[in-house]
Design a protein around this motif. Sequence first.
Motif, PDB file in Angstrom:
ATOM      1  N   TYR A  74     104.965  47.179  29.909  1.00  0.00           N
ATOM      2  CA  TYR A  74     104.034  48.312  30.052  1.00  0.00           C
ATOM      3  C   TYR A  74     104.386  49.435  29.087  1.00  0.00           C
ATOM      4  N   HIS A  75     105.673  49.759  28.985  1.00  0.00           N
ATOM      5  CA  HIS A  75     106.081  50.829  28.071  1.00  0.00           C
ATOM      6  C   HIS A  75     105.917  50.415  26.610  1.00  0.00           C
ATOM      7  N   LEU A  76     106.076  49.141  26.307  1.00  0.00           N
ATOM      8  CA  LEU A  76     105.860  48.686  24.935  1.00  0.00           C
ATOM      9  C   LEU A  76     104.397  48.808  24.522  1.00  0.00           C
ATOM     10  N   THR A  77     103.481  48.552  25.454  1.00  0.00           N
ATOM     11  CA  THR A  77     102.057  48.577  25.112  1.00  0.00           C
ATOM     12  C   THR A  77     101.420  49.951  25.266  1.00  0.00           C
ATOM     13  N   GLU A  78     102.174  50.939  25.727  1.00  0.00           N
ATOM     14  CA  GLU A  78     101.599  52.269  25.951  1.00  0.00           C
ATOM     15  C   GLU A  78     100.994  52.890  24.684  1.00  0.00           C
ATOM     16  N   PRO A  79     101.663  52.849  23.543  1.00  0.00           N
ATOM     17  CA  PRO A  79     101.026  53.427  22.342  1.00  0.00           C
ATOM     18  C   PRO A  79      99.712  52.740  21.978  1.00  0.00           C
ATOM     19  N   PHE A  80      99.641  51.423  22.148  1.00  0.00           N
ATOM     20  CA  PHE A  80      98.413  50.702  21.827  1.00  0.00           C
ATOM     21  C   PHE A  80      97.293  51.079  22.782  1.00  0.00           C
ATOM     22  N   ARG A  81      97.636  51.242  24.069  1.00  0.00           N
ATOM     23  CA  ARG A  81      96.623  51.652  25.034  1.00  0.00           C
ATOM     24  C   ARG A  81      96.138  53.061  24.750  1.00  0.00           C
ATOM     25  N   ASP A  82      97.044  53.949  24.356  1.00  0.00           N
ATOM     26  CA  ASP A  82      96.643  55.315  24.014  1.00  0.00           C
ATOM     27  C   ASP A  82      95.703  55.324  22.816  1.00  0.00           C
ATOM     28  N   ILE A  83      96.047  54.553  21.788  1.00  0.00           N
ATOM     29  CA  ILE A  83      95.192  54.476  20.607  1.00  0.00           C
ATOM     30  C   ILE A  83      93.826  53.919  20.978  1.00  0.00           C
ATOM     31  N   LEU A  84      93.828  52.858  21.768  1.00  0.00           N
ATOM     32  CA  LEU A  84      92.568  52.252  22.179  1.00  0.00           C
ATOM     33  C   LEU A  84      91.723  53.243  22.965  1.00  0.00           C
ATOM     34  N   TYR A  85      92.346  53.965  23.887  1.00  0.00           N
ATOM     35  CA  TYR A  85      91.580  54.894  24.726  1.00  0.00           C
ATOM     36  C   TYR A  85      91.087  56.094  23.932  1.00  0.00           C
ATOM     37  N   TYR A  86      91.992  56.794  23.231  1.00  0.00           N
ATOM     38  CA  TYR A  86      91.632  58.046  22.576  1.00  0.00           C
ATOM     39  C   TYR A  86      90.794  57.859  21.309  1.00  0.00           C
ATOM     40  N   GLU A  87      90.955  56.743  20.622  1.00  0.00           N
ATOM     41  CA  GLU A  87      90.216  56.557  19.372  1.00  0.00           C
ATOM     42  C   GLU A  87      88.968  55.702  19.508  1.00  0.00           C
ATOM     43  N   HIS A  88      88.852  54.918  20.600  1.00  0.00           N
ATOM     44  CA  HIS A  88      87.703  54.018  20.702  1.00  0.00           C
ATOM     45  C   HIS A  88      86.873  54.258  21.962  1.00  0.00           C
ATOM     46  N   ILE A  89      87.500  54.296  23.119  1.00  0.00           N
ATOM     47  CA  ILE A  89      86.750  54.385  24.375  1.00  0.00           C
ATOM     48  C   ILE A  89      86.261  55.807  24.643  1.00  0.00           C
ATOM     49  N   LEU A  90      87.128  56.803  24.507  1.00  0.00           N
ATOM     50  CA  LEU A  90      86.750  58.186  24.786  1.00  0.00           C
ATOM     51  C   LEU A  90      85.621  58.692  23.888  1.00  0.00           C
ATOM     52  N   PRO A  91      85.643  58.423  22.588  1.00  0.00           N
ATOM     53  CA  PRO A  91      84.497  58.873  21.769  1.00  0.00           C
ATOM     54  C   PRO A  91      83.173  58.235  22.183  1.00  0.00           C
ATOM     55  N   ILE A  92      83.196  56.981  22.588  1.00  0.00           N
ATOM     56  CA  ILE A  92      81.953  56.349  23.047  1.00  0.00           C
ATOM     57  C   ILE A  92      81.422  57.086  24.264  1.00  0.00           C
ATOM     58  N   TYR A  93      82.316  57.420  25.196  1.00  0.00           N
ATOM     59  CA  TYR A  93      81.879  58.157  26.384  1.00  0.00           C
ATOM     60  C   TYR A  93      81.357  59.542  26.011  1.00  0.00           C
ATOM     61  N   LEU A  94      82.113  60.277  25.195  1.00  0.00           N
ATOM     62  CA  LEU A  94      81.736  61.656  24.889  1.00  0.00           C
ATOM     63  C   LEU A  94      80.434  61.745  24.100  1.00  0.00           C
ATOM     64  N   PHE A  95      80.213  60.841  23.161  1.00  0.00           N
ATOM     65  CA  PHE A  95      79.053  60.954  22.288  1.00  0.00           C
ATOM     66  C   PHE A  95      77.827  60.174  22.767  1.00  0.00           C
ATOM     67  N   HIS A  96      78.012  59.168  23.622  1.00  0.00           N
ATOM     68  CA  HIS A  96      76.877  58.322  23.985  1.00  0.00           C
ATOM     69  C   HIS A  96      76.597  58.256  25.478  1.00  0.00           C
ATOM     70  N   LEU A  97      77.611  58.355  26.325  1.00  0.00           N
ATOM     71  CA  LEU A  97      77.401  58.131  27.755  1.00  0.00           C
ATOM     72  C   LEU A  97      77.498  59.381  28.620  1.00  0.00           C
ATOM     73  N   GLN A  98      78.146  60.417  28.149  1.00  0.00           N
ATOM     74  CA  GLN A  98      78.370  61.594  28.983  1.00  0.00           C
ATOM     75  C   GLN A  98      77.057  62.239  29.424  1.00  0.00           C
ATOM     76  N   HIS A  99      76.106  62.366  28.541  1.00  0.00           N
ATOM     77  CA  HIS A  99      74.844  63.010  28.900  1.00  0.00           C
ATOM     78  C   HIS A  99      74.024  62.154  29.867  1.00  0.00           C
TER      79      HIS A  99
END
Length: 127
Positions: A74-99
């Motif tokens: 879990y600790h080894l994959t934490e940076p990859f999960r952070d990158i995946l969340y902050y650079e890919h999933i969160l922008p999709i939510y903020l720009f396309h799904l939030q409204h």
Amino acid sequence: EDQFIMKAILKYAKYAWCTWLTMKIFIKVSTYYMLRSRNMEAEAYNWITNWGPLVNPFINYIFSPISRLVIFIYHLTEPFRDILYYEHILPIYLFHLQHLLDPPFSMAQHLYVRFLDCLPGMDFGLL
């Protein structure tokens, strides 16, 4: 007919062991938090770590190494999960799904708060 009896015995044994394990976990955890709330930290630690002679070897030799391995991975994959969340999933939510998602959620929250405000004045004797 013998198979039916054996199946019934196995089902009962499975039910009895699952019930015993569930009750043991519930009693252990509730007693642990009760001892901690009374500031009895040493007793709480001793209570939660001693599960008896049948369970302690399982915890020490099987569960503990597996949990350490899972935590390490879990600790080894934490940076990859952070990158995946902050650079890919969160922008999709903020720009396309939030409204699209915010108005129904805020309306449901508003209705729930209004429902809770109505509860103190409600006469439950008539229900």
